[in-house]
Motif scaffolding. Structure first.
Motif, PDB file in Angstrom:
ATOM      1  N   ASP B 128       0.933  -1.341   0.109  1.00 14.83           N
ATOM      2  CA  ASP B 128      -0.323  -0.115   0.357  1.00 14.83           C
ATOM      3  C   ASP B 128       0.904   1.214  -0.541  1.00 14.83           C
ATOM      4  O   ASP B 128       0.356   2.115  -0.653  1.00 14.83           O
ATOM      5  CB  ASP B 128      -0.928  -0.122   1.039  1.00 14.83           C
ATOM      6  N   GLU B 132       1.351   4.064  -3.111  1.00 13.69           N
ATOM      7  CA  GLU B 132       1.229   5.180  -2.649  1.00 13.69           C
ATOM      8  C   GLU B 132       1.862   6.454  -3.375  1.00 13.69           C
ATOM      9  O   GLU B 132       1.845   7.242  -3.406  1.00 13.69           O
ATOM     10  CB  GLU B 132       1.171   5.964  -1.176  1.00 13.69           C
ATOM     11  N   ARG B 164      -5.185  -0.786  -7.986  1.00 11.66           N
ATOM     12  CA  ARG B 164      -5.085   0.731  -7.146  1.00 11.66           C
ATOM     13  C   ARG B 164      -3.487   0.599  -8.505  1.00 11.66           C
ATOM     14  O   ARG B 164      -3.271   2.317  -8.441  1.00 11.66           O
ATOM     15  CB  ARG B 164      -4.029   0.304  -6.216  1.00 11.66           C
ATOM     16  N   GLU B 167      -4.653   3.064 -11.454  1.00  7.59           N
ATOM     17  CA  GLU B 167      -4.981   4.832 -10.805  1.00  7.59           C
ATOM     18  C   GLU B 167      -3.386   5.459 -10.622  1.00  7.59           C
ATOM     19  O   GLU B 167      -3.435   6.591 -10.492  1.00  7.59           O
ATOM     20  CB  GLU B 167      -5.333   4.217  -9.712  1.00  7.59           C
TER      21      GLU B 167
END
Lengths: 186, 457
Positions: B128, B132, B164, B167
């Motif tokens: 994660d 990010e 994810r 994106e």
């Protein structure tokens, strides 16, 4: 015992090596090593042979001197016979680690080979083999050199400036590249 | 002496046909670098790289000169950073990216791969944070390349990660709108990622590898193209298997060059030699194109019927020749089809002969995937998810590597032009059909299960 180095040059024809070796055998001679080359209709060889006591250089020259350049012709082959008193170099075994191929390509002109071989001499390069060919109207010379005595960066600098001044192109590559791309098990 | 005609053919391969060693990639483990803090870790990473790779560029220069073969790039690959940065925040991950970038700069290498994560069987906190960090990490560094393994045939395809990452790719491209979305060109998403591949952007130093290893990527599409031309001009007229044989033999010679140089570099650095990746990797230069080979093998336009069969034959012949040439073949080892990086592929994309759908088919039989594809900047993330999922599903089911490196170019539409420069090349923006129709698929998330044939035990 008489140890000799013998060199022969003549028009290329079938049977020269047979004629030479037959006469050497006839005198009791033992050929230790031999190398020969042909070039566009001409032949040359160099060999080492040892003869028993009692055989002289004059005798040897007399025997070999009878071999004709062409069968039935008058002209005889060119002959050099010399006694070897010095120590012979050892047989070459494995290639040295510093063998390179210098490939020079340039227009066919007087002095190109002299220029390149002079550079080799100045840089302590021993030429192990040399061949030339015409390719697309240009003259290509391939020199297989042993560079273990020479610092290569200086050689490259010299070749770069000579190539610009004298109008040739060159590559200088370690022999392993050629062995790797053309030999299995190299 | 090797025969003079053979010497001249090797000289010609290098001087005229663009044979080169495309990459010498030093893989370095960072597993010992985890420190008590992100700063300490970043410092340890930098120190380790500079210590192990200090002489890399110098040794490569010497190898290049000795053998007369250009070494186009010297690179580094590191342990996927998520393994040593687990527990870090996204900002801390970015700190690490800067340390990697600085080290690469100091060492004089052109790219460093391994800003990466393993996400094949599910998301993790490290994953994660890493995702990010991607837009900032990639847009604020020069040399760092990122990748992710989001699926394996063994585990299935992690669609949560794909969503994810799609994106993140869009956001990363937007951050670098002024360079055509270039930061996205430094990121690849994989199915079945090799952990020893010397090519970027997907190079990593896998966790099972030794502390340091030298991997080589050779390349020679020009050499192969010229060999095919010579065979086509000679008699008897070749059939397909004769052309395959010609490719195989030429691939042997190309790979032997890489093996020779790789072993020399490894010996000089006193490090283990890893493998040769014998891929045909094109550059934008004329005469260095895989597209040209495809055309020579019988189609007037790349993408015309026959193109997939041709690529299948080419890819296989390259592997066969290369496998005999090296004691250790690895990485991707096949034909690449990076649209932006290949003059002829880019041209075929521009005139519409080569479409995304046909490329997808061709990637099923060659070694990488949808590589260096420039797509419209307004492509929605769900569509990008679908593109990635489609390509990775090919690898999932066929037990091979497939990957996607797509660049949504902000502000540009299909038919517009983008130039990234250097090895990254340039191309037209390719049209993406059926956009905006994949949202429901993307919204599911979860995982596509591993195929039945993964049960090998």
């Amino acid at each position: 015992m008489l140890t000799t180095v013998i060199s022969v040059m003549s028009r290329d024809r079938v049977g020269i090596v047979a004629d030479v070796s037959a006469r050497i055998a006839g005198l009791g001679g033992d050929i230790a090593d031999l190398s020969q080359t042909t070039l566009r209709g001409f032949f040359t060889l160099i060999l080492l042979a040892t003869f028993p006591d009692g055989v002289s250089l004059e005798q040897l020259r007399g025997e070999l001197g009878q071999i004709r350049d062409e069968p039935g012709a008058d002209r005889k082959l060119e002959l050099i016979v010399r006694e070897v008193t010095e120590q012979l170099d050892p047989e070459p075994d494995a290639p040295s680690d510093e063998e390179y191929v210098l490939a020079v390509r340039g227009p066919d002109r007087i002095g190109l080979l002299a220029d390149v071989t002079r550079i080799c001499k100045e840089h302590q390069l021993n030429i192990l083999d040399l061949s030339t060919r015409k390719s697309d109207g240009q003259y290509v010379t391939l020199l297989h050199v042993d560079a273990h005595r020479a610092p290569l960066d200086r050689l490259r600098e010299t070749l770069v400036s000579a190539s610009t001044v004298r109008g040739f192109a060159f590559t200088l590559q370690h022999n392993d590249v050629f062995r790797a791309t053309h030999e299995i098990g190299a | 002496m090797v025969r003079s005609d053979q010497i001249l053919s090797t000289v010609a391969m290098i001087q005229e046909e663009k044979l080169d060693v495309r990459a010498v990639t030093l893989g370095i483990s960072l597993l010992e670098c985890r420190g008590a803090s992100p700063r300490a870790t970043a410092d340890a990473v930098r120190a380790r790289l500079e210590q192990v790779a200090g002489r890399l560029v110098e040794v490569c220069d010497a190898a290049s000169e000795r053998f007369g073969v250009p070494i186009t790039n010297t690179r580094l690959a590191v342990t996927p950073v998520a393994h040593i940065a687990a527990g870090f925040s996204a900002d801390d991950f970015v700190l690490l990216a800067h340390a990697l970038d600085d080290a690469a700069g100091a060492l004089g290498v052109d790219l460093l791969g391994g800003y990466s994560a393993n996400l094949e069987n599910g998301m993790s906190r490290a994953g994660d944070a890493w995702i990010e960090s991607l837009p900032e990490a990639l847009s604020s560094t020069q040399r760092v390349c990122a990748s992710a393994q989001v699926g394996t045939t063994r585990h299935g395809l992690n669609m949560d990660a794909v969503v994810r990452i799609a994106e993140a790719i869009v956001r990363t491209a937007e951050r670098t709108a002024d360079t055509g979305g270039f930061a996205a060109a430094k990121f690849v998403v994989f199915m079945n990622q090799p952990d020893d591949n010397p090519f970027m952007a997907g190079a990593i130093h896998g966790v099972g590898q030794p502390d340091a290893v030298v991997n080589i990527g050779v390349s020679g599409p020009g050499v192969i193209a010229r060999a095919i031309e010579r065979r086509l001009a000679a008699s008897p007229v070749p059939r397909l298997q004769d052309l395959a044989e010609e490719i195989k033999r030429t691939s042997f010679r190309v790979t032997r060059t890489g093996e020779l140089i790789g072993r020399f570099v490894a010996e000089q650095l006193e490090l283990p030699f890893g493998n040769v990746d014998l891929s045909l990797a094109p550059t934008p230069d004329v005469g260095d194109s895989v597209g040209e080979i495809i055309r020579l093998l019988g189609v007037d336009a790349i993408g015309a019927p026959g193109s997939t069969a041709i690529v299948a034959m080419l890819n296989d012949a390259v592997k066969k020749g290369g496998a005999f040439a090296s004691s250790s073949v690895g990485g991707l080892s096949g034909a690449f089809l990076p649209v932006c990086e290949d003059q002829e592929l880019a041209r075929a994309a521009a005139d519409g002969s080569l479409t995304l759908e046909k490329l997808e088919a061709m990637t099923a039989v060659c070694s990488v995937g949808l590589d260096m594809i420039a797509i419209p900047g307004d492509t929605d993330a769900a569509t990008l998810t679908g593109i990635i999922a489609d390509e990775l599903a090919i690898g999932l089911i066929n037990n091979k590597t497939t990957a996607v490196r797509a660049i949504p170019v902000p502000g540009k539409a299909a038919g517009d032009y983008v130039a990234f420069g250097g090895l990254f090349g340039e191309s037209v923006i390719m049209p993406v059909r059926n956009t905006g129709k994949s949202s429901r698929f993307a919204a599911f998330g979860g995982k596509i299960p591993a195929p039945l044939h993964s049960l090998r035990n």
